[in-house]
Design a protein around this motif. Structure first.
Motif, PDB file in Angstrom:
ATOM      1  N   LEU A   1       0.890  -1.159   0.000  1.00 37.34           N
ATOM      2  CA  LEU A   1       0.000   0.000   0.000  1.00 37.34           C
ATOM      3  C   LEU A   1       0.926   1.205   0.000  1.00 37.34           C
ATOM      4  O   LEU A   1       1.741   1.373   0.920  1.00 37.34           O
ATOM      5  N   VAL A   2       0.840   2.027  -1.043  1.00 32.80           N
ATOM      6  CA  VAL A   2       1.708   3.198  -1.144  1.00 32.80           C
ATOM      7  C   VAL A   2       0.824   4.443  -1.173  1.00 32.80           C
ATOM      8  O   VAL A   2      -0.026   4.586  -2.049  1.00 32.80           O
ATOM      9  N   ASP A   3       1.019   5.308  -0.187  1.00 30.58           N
ATOM     10  CA  ASP A   3       0.236   6.543  -0.090  1.00 30.58           C
ATOM     11  C   ASP A   3       1.132   7.693  -0.550  1.00 30.58           C
ATOM     12  O   ASP A   3       2.074   8.072   0.154  1.00 30.58           O
ATOM     13  N   VAL A   4       0.857   8.232  -1.733  1.00 29.28           N
ATOM     14  CA  VAL A   4       1.723   9.287  -2.284  1.00 29.28           C
ATOM     15  C   VAL A   4       1.152  10.658  -1.919  1.00 29.28           C
ATOM     16  O   VAL A   4      -0.033  10.916  -2.109  1.00 29.28           O
ATOM     17  N   GLY A   5       2.024  11.537  -1.426  1.00 31.45           N
ATOM     18  CA  GLY A   5       1.563  12.830  -0.913  1.00 31.45           C
ATOM     19  C   GLY A   5       0.812  12.573   0.383  1.00 31.45           C
ATOM     20  O   GLY A   5      -0.310  13.022   0.595  1.00 31.45           O
ATOM     21  N   ALA A   6       1.482  11.827   1.270  1.00 28.94           N
ATOM     22  CA  ALA A   6       0.811  11.265   2.455  1.00 28.94           C
ATOM     23  C   ALA A   6       0.493  12.308   3.520  1.00 28.94           C
ATOM     24  O   ALA A   6      -0.289  12.022   4.436  1.00 28.94           O
ATOM     25  N   GLY A   7       1.089  13.488   3.433  1.00 24.06           N
ATOM     26  CA  GLY A   7       0.802  14.538   4.422  1.00 24.06           C
ATOM     27  C   GLY A   7       1.224  14.111   5.809  1.00 24.06           C
ATOM     28  O   GLY A   7       2.411  13.932   6.086  1.00 24.06           O
ATOM     29  N   GLU A   8       0.251  13.894   6.677  1.00 22.93           N
ATOM     30  CA  GLU A   8       0.571  13.482   8.049  1.00 22.93           C
ATOM     31  C   GLU A   8       0.489  11.958   8.222  1.00 22.93           C
ATOM     32  O   GLU A   8       0.520  11.456   9.334  1.00 22.93           O
ATOM     33  N   GLY A   9       0.291  11.246   7.113  1.00 21.57           N
ATOM     34  CA  GLY A   9       0.270   9.780   7.162  1.00 21.57           C
ATOM     35  C   GLY A   9      -1.011   9.218   7.726  1.00 21.57           C
ATOM     36  O   GLY A   9      -1.069   8.040   8.107  1.00 21.57           O
ATOM     37  N   ARG A  10      -2.077  10.011   7.748  1.00 23.55           N
ATOM     38  CA  ARG A  10      -3.301   9.541   8.401  1.00 23.55           C
ATOM     39  C   ARG A  10      -4.017   8.454   7.618  1.00 23.55           C
ATOM     40  O   ARG A  10      -4.623   7.553   8.195  1.00 23.55           O
ATOM     41  N   LEU A  11      -3.965   8.532   6.291  1.00 25.35           N
ATOM     42  CA  LEU A  11      -4.640   7.496   5.503  1.00 25.35           C
ATOM     43  C   LEU A  11      -3.912   6.157   5.669  1.00 25.35           C
ATOM     44  O   LEU A  11      -4.550   5.125   5.923  1.00 25.35           O
ATOM     45  N   ALA A  12      -2.593   6.187   5.541  1.00 23.48           N
ATOM     46  CA  ALA A  12      -1.817   4.947   5.693  1.00 23.48           C
ATOM     47  C   ALA A  12      -2.062   4.353   7.081  1.00 23.48           C
ATOM     48  O   ALA A  12      -2.295   3.147   7.231  1.00 23.48           O
ATOM     49  N   SER A  13      -2.052   5.203   8.103  1.00 19.99           N
ATOM     50  CA  SER A  13      -2.273   4.716   9.478  1.00 19.99           C
ATOM     51  C   SER A  13      -3.686   4.145   9.615  1.00 19.99           C
ATOM     52  O   SER A  13      -3.887   3.113  10.256  1.00 19.99           O
ATOM     53  N   GLY A  14      -4.663   4.825   9.030  1.00 22.37           N
ATOM     54  CA  GLY A  14      -6.065   4.403   9.154  1.00 22.37           C
ATOM     55  C   GLY A  14      -6.309   3.062   8.491  1.00 22.37           C
ATOM     56  O   GLY A  14      -7.007   2.199   9.037  1.00 22.37           O
ATOM     57  N   VAL A  15      -5.727   2.866   7.302  1.00 17.80           N
ATOM     58  CA  VAL A  15      -5.922   1.588   6.597  1.00 17.80           C
ATOM     59  C   VAL A  15      -5.236   0.473   7.370  1.00 17.80           C
ATOM     60  O   VAL A  15      -5.803  -0.609   7.575  1.00 17.80           O
ATOM     61  N   LEU A  16      -4.042   0.753   7.839  1.00 15.78           N
ATOM     62  CA  LEU A  16      -3.290  -0.261   8.596  1.00 15.78           C
ATOM     63  C   LEU A  16      -4.078  -0.672   9.844  1.00 15.78           C
ATOM     64  O   LEU A  16      -4.216  -1.859  10.155  1.00 15.78           O
ATOM     65  N   ALA A  17      -4.618   0.311  10.548  1.00 16.98           N
ATOM     66  CA  ALA A  17      -5.334   0.020  11.799  1.00 16.98           C
ATOM     67  C   ALA A  17      -6.606  -0.791  11.533  1.00 16.98           C
ATOM     68  O   ALA A  17      -6.997  -1.628  12.352  1.00 16.98           O
TER      69      ALA A  17
ATOM     70  N   ARG B   1       0.597  -9.187   5.960  1.00 14.53           N
ATOM     71  CA  ARG B   1       1.234  -9.254   4.640  1.00 14.53           C
ATOM     72  C   ARG B   1       1.463  -7.866   4.047  1.00 14.53           C
ATOM     73  O   ARG B   1       2.040  -7.722   2.980  1.00 14.53           O
ATOM     74  N   LEU B   2       0.979  -6.836   4.756  1.00 11.54           N
ATOM     75  CA  LEU B   2       1.021  -5.484   4.184  1.00 11.54           C
ATOM     76  C   LEU B   2       2.391  -4.835   4.326  1.00 11.54           C
ATOM     77  O   LEU B   2       3.012  -4.912   5.385  1.00 11.54           O
ATOM     78  N   ARG B   3       2.827  -4.191   3.253  1.00 12.40           N
ATOM     79  CA  ARG B   3       4.032  -3.349   3.328  1.00 12.40           C
ATOM     80  C   ARG B   3       3.549  -1.926   2.987  1.00 12.40           C
ATOM     81  O   ARG B   3       3.189  -1.644   1.844  1.00 12.40           O
ATOM     82  N   VAL B   4       3.515  -1.073   4.003  1.00  9.56           N
ATOM     83  CA  VAL B   4       2.921   0.253   3.815  1.00  9.56           C
ATOM     84  C   VAL B   4       4.026   1.303   3.683  1.00  9.56           C
ATOM     85  O   VAL B   4       4.902   1.412   4.542  1.00  9.56           O
ATOM     86  N   THR B   5       3.948   2.073   2.597  1.00 11.97           N
ATOM     87  CA  THR B   5       4.923   3.151   2.374  1.00 11.97           C
ATOM     88  C   THR B   5       4.170   4.461   2.222  1.00 11.97           C
ATOM     89  O   THR B   5       3.253   4.562   1.405  1.00 11.97           O
ATOM     90  N   ALA B   6       4.550   5.428   3.034  1.00 15.25           N
ATOM     91  CA  ALA B   6       3.971   6.772   2.917  1.00 15.25           C
ATOM     92  C   ALA B   6       5.034   7.661   2.278  1.00 15.25           C
ATOM     93  O   ALA B   6       6.159   7.740   2.774  1.00 15.25           O
ATOM     94  N   VAL B   7       4.674   8.292   1.161  1.00 13.44           N
ATOM     95  CA  VAL B   7       5.645   9.092   0.403  1.00 13.44           C
ATOM     96  C   VAL B   7       5.315  10.562   0.561  1.00 13.44           C
ATOM     97  O   VAL B   7       4.185  10.984   0.256  1.00 13.44           O
ATOM     98  N   ASP B   8       6.268  11.321   1.051  1.00 17.98           N
ATOM     99  CA  ASP B   8       6.055  12.765   1.146  1.00 17.98           C
ATOM    100  C   ASP B   8       7.404  13.470   1.243  1.00 17.98           C
ATOM    101  O   ASP B   8       8.393  12.880   1.674  1.00 17.98           O
ATOM    102  N   LEU B   9       7.418  14.738   0.840  1.00 16.77           N
ATOM    103  CA  LEU B   9       8.635  15.538   0.948  1.00 16.77           C
ATOM    104  C   LEU B   9       8.794  16.077   2.365  1.00 16.77           C
ATOM    105  O   LEU B   9       9.886  16.478   2.767  1.00 16.77           O
ATOM    106  N   ALA B  10       7.708  16.082   3.113  1.00 21.89           N
ATOM    107  CA  ALA B  10       7.742  16.580   4.500  1.00 21.89           C
ATOM    108  C   ALA B  10       8.449  15.556   5.386  1.00 21.89           C
ATOM    109  O   ALA B  10       8.510  14.370   5.046  1.00 21.89           O
ATOM    110  N   PRO B  11       8.976  15.991   6.532  1.00 21.42           N
ATOM    111  CA  PRO B  11       9.608  15.024   7.435  1.00 21.42           C
ATOM    112  C   PRO B  11       8.607  14.037   8.006  1.00 21.42           C
ATOM    113  O   PRO B  11       7.408  14.325   8.079  1.00 21.42           O
ATOM    114  N   ARG B  12       9.093  12.868   8.407  1.00 17.59           N
ATOM    115  CA  ARG B  12       8.226  11.837   8.991  1.00 17.59           C
ATOM    116  C   ARG B  12       7.499  12.401  10.204  1.00 17.59           C
ATOM    117  O   ARG B  12       8.115  12.959  11.120  1.00 17.59           O
TER     118      ARG B  12
END
Ligand SMILES: C[S@@+](CC[C@H](N)C(=O)[O-])C[C@H]1O[C@@H](n2cnc3c(N)ncnc32)[C@H](O)[C@@H]1O
Length: 344
Positions: A85-101, A110-121
């Motif tokens: 699951l790759v979230d591009v332009g993830a912002g604060e990572g809320r979508l990636a976190s929400g799907v994972l939860a 089995r999930l490998r979740v990557t949040a992509v953003d230019l902002a710091p983690r």
């Protein structure tokens, strides 16, 4: 940037440049790049949710719908040992976190979740989520890009008696003036995707978004990629463009001084074409309303009998129905474009 000046000791030492941002004029693409992602740019400094709402922040129902989409992709891929699951332009990572939860254990493991953003983690992101500045290679699974492409910088042009001219902007106050002619490639893009007819009309050249989206499709080995954004198509381009600024929850003039978000709606039909050329085997372009309805988000209110039998459950169902209704409202998030492309 520094200018070299003689110091009192006669040495040449760097001293702060005298040029102020009031003297600097750039094309809109360069100005957006600097204002949003340059040193101390808006997105490197600010939390997006402090300035505007997206579907992700509006309701956890959105992440649940993305989970349903991910489950469908998982089944289509034959439940692989590792599902991306790759979230591009993830912002604060809320979508990636929400799907994972929300993912059931058999999928989550089995999930490998990557949040992509230019902002710091962001702090407090689950540690299973990889935070990256670049879209990974060889993705097997689902890519989701919610309100990413509208923040990919674009140039603005204005039609004159001599054809389109680039608009330049003053970094300090957002004042504009006309610059030179666009490149041949940009003129070709305008001719195909956003022809202007009358002097004074303006367009945003979506070529950098096409390229950004094509790069995502090129990295998709198997699965689906979905871009969700404010969109327009060749038949309904706004004659004066859509460039806008957001700060503290309000629309403001788009001044590229780093103090506000700067965004422009996306020519998703052009991105779709670029995605096809990058290898997409199937393409569906629809609205968020239709896409979410197909994923079971209906906005239907619970029945009155439900209120009699289970008052608390009824109130929860009512609250959920109103969140669903917001996500599919035709005049709001429901009017967003969904571009879904896949590779077998
Ligand atoms: C409007 S925010 C969307 C945040 C989130 N997807 C949501 O829906 O709430 C756009 C995000 O895209 C990020 N972004 C823009 N260009 C990017 C790029 N080239 N690579 C990675 N992230 C980018 C920005 O830093 C920003 O966090």
């Amino acid at each position: 940037m520094y200018s070299l000046e003689a110091s009192a000791r006669g040495d040449l030492v760097p001293s702060p440049r005298r040029v102020t941002s009031a003297d600097v004029w750039l094309t809109w693409r360069a100005a957006m790049e600097q204002a949003l992602y340059g040193e101390s740019g808006f997105y490197l400094r600010e939390r997006p949710s402090g300035h505007f709402r997206t579907s992700v922040g509006a309701s956890p129902v959105f992440a649940e719908a993305v989970l349903r989409e991910l489950t469908a992709v998982d089944e289509a891929l034959g439940r692989p040992a590792v599902l991306d699951l790759v979230d591009v332009g993830a912002g604060e990572g809320r979508l990636a976190s929400g799907v994972l939860a929300a993912a059931p254990p058999g999928l989550r493991s089995r999930l490998r979740v990557t949040a992509v953003d230019l902002a710091p983690r962001p702090s407090r992101l689950p540690e299973e989520i990889v935070w990256a500045r670049l879209v990974p290679d060889a993705i097997h699974g689902l890519v989701i890009a919610n309100e990413w492409l509208d923040n990919v910088p674009v140039d603005v042009v204005e039609q004159t008696a001599d054809g389109p001219r680039l608009v330049q902007v003053n970094l300090a106050d957002g004042e504009e003036r006309l610059g030179g002619r666009p490149t041949e490639e940009d003129l070709a893009w305008l001719g195909r995707w956003w022809p202007m007819r009358t002097a004074g009309e303006r367009a945003e050249i979506g070529r950098p978004r096409d390229e950004a989206w094509a790069a995502v499709i090129a990295r998709l080995a198997r699965g689906r990629a979905i871009a969700i954004d404010y969109a327009h198509s060749r038949d309904d381009r706004p004659p004066y463009g859509t460039l806008a600024g957001y700060r503290d929850g309000a629309t403001v003039a788009p001044v590229p001084d780093g103090s506000c978000d700067i965004t422009a709606h996306v020519a998703l039909d052009a991105c779709a074409d670029a995605g096809r050329r990058a290898g997409a085997a199937t393409t569906a372009l629809t609205t968020q309303r239709e896409a979410l309805r197909a994923l079971g988000v209906t906005g239907r209110r619970p029945s009155v009998e439900h209120a009699r039998d289970d008052p608390r459950g009824y109130l929860q169902a009512l609250a959920r129905a109103s969140e669903e209704a917001e996500l599919i409202a035709a005049e709001g998030f429901g009017g967003f474009g969904w571009l879904a492309q896949s590779r077998a």
